[in-house]
Motif scaffolding. Structure first.
Motif, PDB file in Angstrom:
ATOM      1  N   ALA A  57       1.095  -1.315   0.011  1.00  0.00           N
ATOM      2  CA  ALA A  57      -0.069  -0.101   0.065  1.00  0.00           C
ATOM      3  C   ALA A  57       0.868   1.319  -0.143  1.00  0.00           C
ATOM      4  N   ALA A  58       0.263   2.217  -0.768  1.00  0.00           N
ATOM      5  CA  ALA A  58       1.226   3.463  -0.881  1.00  0.00           C
ATOM      6  C   ALA A  58       1.111   4.392   0.165  1.00  0.00           C
ATOM      7  N   ALA A  66      -6.736  -2.045   3.469  1.00  0.00           N
ATOM      8  CA  ALA A  66      -6.005  -3.406   3.329  1.00  0.00           C
ATOM      9  C   ALA A  66      -6.150  -4.027   4.367  1.00  0.00           C
ATOM     10  N   ASP A  67      -5.954  -3.482   5.388  1.00  0.00           N
ATOM     11  CA  ASP A  67      -5.859  -4.343   6.962  1.00  0.00           C
ATOM     12  C   ASP A  67      -7.432  -4.474   7.220  1.00  0.00           C
TER      13      ASP A  67
END
Length: 71
Positions: A57-58, A66-67
């Motif tokens: 992830a950026a 995402a988590d």
């Protein structure tokens, strides 16, 4: 320096998803030798995305999403 057959063997092992330490043990070459060859572009290594690990992830918001999806 890696010979051409060892270079091809290491590329194949890395393409199978082995880590550099695992590939060096399997191929019988030094870990620093393989790391230098990868860094110099003499040995191809698949990108993380191609190995199926997904791109990191950026930013923090993307990491949080995402988590949350992983939970």
């Amino acid at each position: 320096m890696l010979t051409q057959p060892k270079t091809l063997e290491c590329e194949a092992l890395l393409a199978q998803g082995l880590s550099i330490p695992e590939a060096t043990r399997e191929a019988g070459v030094g870990e620093s030798t393989l790391r230098k060859a990868v860094a110099a572009g003499r040995v191809e290594r698949l990108a993380r995305e191609a190995r199926g690990a997904g791109a990191p992830a950026a930013d923090k918001s993307q990491r949080s999403r995402a988590d949350a999806q992983a939970a």
